[in-house]
Motif scaffolding. Structure first.
Motif, PDB file in Angstrom:
ATOM      1  N   GLY A  68       1.076   2.222  -8.261  1.00 51.91           N
ATOM      2  CA  GLY A  68      -0.330   2.473  -7.959  1.00 51.91           C
ATOM      3  C   GLY A  68      -1.224   2.212  -9.160  1.00 51.91           C
ATOM      4  N   ASN A  69      -0.783   2.641 -10.344  1.00 49.94           N
ATOM      5  CA  ASN A  69      -1.563   2.397 -11.567  1.00 49.94           C
ATOM      6  C   ASN A  69      -1.668   0.908 -11.874  1.00 49.94           C
TER       7      ASN A  69
ATOM      8  N   GLY B 258       0.813  -1.211   0.000  1.00 46.49           N
ATOM      9  CA  GLY B 258       0.000   0.000   0.000  1.00 46.49           C
ATOM     10  C   GLY B 258       0.847   1.261   0.000  1.00 46.49           C
TER      11      GLY B 258
ATOM     12  N   ALA C 202       2.453   1.538  -3.500  1.00 40.12           N
ATOM     13  CA  ALA C 202       1.453   1.919  -4.502  1.00 40.12           C
ATOM     14  C   ALA C 202       1.023   3.373  -4.333  1.00 40.12           C
ATOM     15  N   GLY C 203       1.004   3.857  -3.105  1.00 43.61           N
ATOM     16  CA  GLY C 203       0.621   5.240  -2.884  1.00 43.61           C
ATOM     17  C   GLY C 203       1.721   6.225  -3.221  1.00 43.61           C
TER      18      GLY C 203
ATOM     19  N   LYS D 272       3.722   6.248  -8.461  1.00 46.05           N
ATOM     20  CA  LYS D 272       2.528   6.257  -9.305  1.00 46.05           C
ATOM     21  C   LYS D 272       2.430   5.047 -10.227  1.00 46.05           C
TER      22      LYS D 272
ATOM     23  N   ARG E 171      -1.609   8.676  -0.132  1.00 44.11           N
ATOM     24  CA  ARG E 171      -1.999   9.633  -1.162  1.00 44.11           C
ATOM     25  C   ARG E 171      -2.548  10.933  -0.589  1.00 44.11           C
TER      26      ARG E 171
ATOM     27  N   LEU F  43      -2.974   2.825   1.194  1.00 43.37           N
ATOM     28  CA  LEU F  43      -2.892   3.575  -0.063  1.00 43.37           C
ATOM     29  C   LEU F  43      -3.509   4.963   0.091  1.00 43.37           C
TER      30      LEU F  43
ATOM     31  N   ASP G 299      -4.327  -0.509  -9.060  1.00 44.28           N
ATOM     32  CA  ASP G 299      -5.688   0.040  -9.005  1.00 44.28           C
ATOM     33  C   ASP G 299      -6.728  -0.842  -9.691  1.00 44.28           C
TER      34      ASP G 299
END
Length: 255
Positions: A92-93, A82, A85-86, A89, A146, A142, A96
């Motif tokens: 994270g993409n 998490g 991913a946060g 980018k 963010r 996440l 998601d």
């Protein structure tokens, strides 16, 4: 003032539980409940007997082993992924769409797949616990990362902080309140799925889920409700311990 508020909260909570148990006992005595629904006195008496003769300890021990191991895996893997991913980018993409696709799936539906792969083993049970509790932990972490104030990150970059230092010294502390919220939800799910996972392969075995299902097959409602109460009590204790850890780690958040 704050101590008085906490004492009042504790006293109110205890009073609510005692009132519920007293009402249950009264309704049982006055036959408002069916005769097969055991009263609190009968349930606590059965719990005392199981602890006295030692028959409950193997069930509690193996259930806690599966629950705690599954939760620790969730905390380790879900929190790390998490945060990555946060913060990054591209990562994270990548996650998601996967999270959006797999999160709504009832995790117990994966049980037949795990049974084919790993058989009726603790690996299957722990995987079911892990897959159920992973998503709340990952998503909360996440979101926590963010939602960090970008000024903190820009300031660290201007002072020459490396990516690792930013993750360890800025992002982790700032996201911890949200991370702990995810951990609490994940912890509750581990106890829920612990019971569900222990209902497989119940001809022989140990675990509170096995004990409850086995007692139900013999019509022992007192043992069934005793097992449910023990699961609730264990969940409550570990939730309070997690809150205590949160208050110790995030002592600054109250200020």
């Amino acid at each position: 003032m704050q101590n008085n508020s906490k004492k009042w909260f504790v006293l109110t909570s205890i009073g609510e539980i005692l009132f519920f148990l007293l009402l249950w006992q009264v309704l049982s005595i006055t036959s408002w409940f069916p005769t097969y629904v055991s009263s609190p006195v009968e349930i606590f008496s059965r719990i005392g007997e199981m602890f006295a003769d030692g028959s409950i300890y193997p069930h509690v021990g193996i259930s806690l082993y599966r629950t705690i191991l599954g939760f620790l895996l969730v905390v380790l893997i879900g929190t790390v992924l998490g945060m990555l991913a946060g913060f990054f980018k591209p990562i994270g993409n990548f996650f998601d769409p996967l999270i959006s696709f797999f999160n709504p799936i009832p995790k117990i539906a994966l049980l037949p797949v795990f049974l084919v792969w790993f058989g009726v083993t603790d690996v299957t049970r722990i995987l079911i616990i892990f897959t159920s509790a992973f998503f709340p932990c990952f998503i909360a972490t996440l979101d926590g990362v963010r939602n960090i104030n970008k000024l903190y990150l820009w300031s660290a970059e201007n002072m020459g902080a490396s990516k690792f230092k930013m993750l360890w010294r800025i992002i982790l502390p700032a996201a911890l309140p949200k991370i702990f919220d995810g951990w609490r939800v994940a912890l509750a799910l581990t106890f829920v799925m612990m019971f569900s996972s222990e209902m497989i392969g119940t001809s022989t075995g140990h675990g509170l889920g096995f004990m409850i299902l086995n007692a139900d097959s013999y019509g022992r409602v007192d043992i069934v409700l005793a097992g449910v109460f023990i699961i609730a009590l264990l969940g409550f204790i570990f939730d309070r311990l997690l809150i205590l850890l949160r208050n110790r780690v995030l002592w600054w958040s109250e200020r």
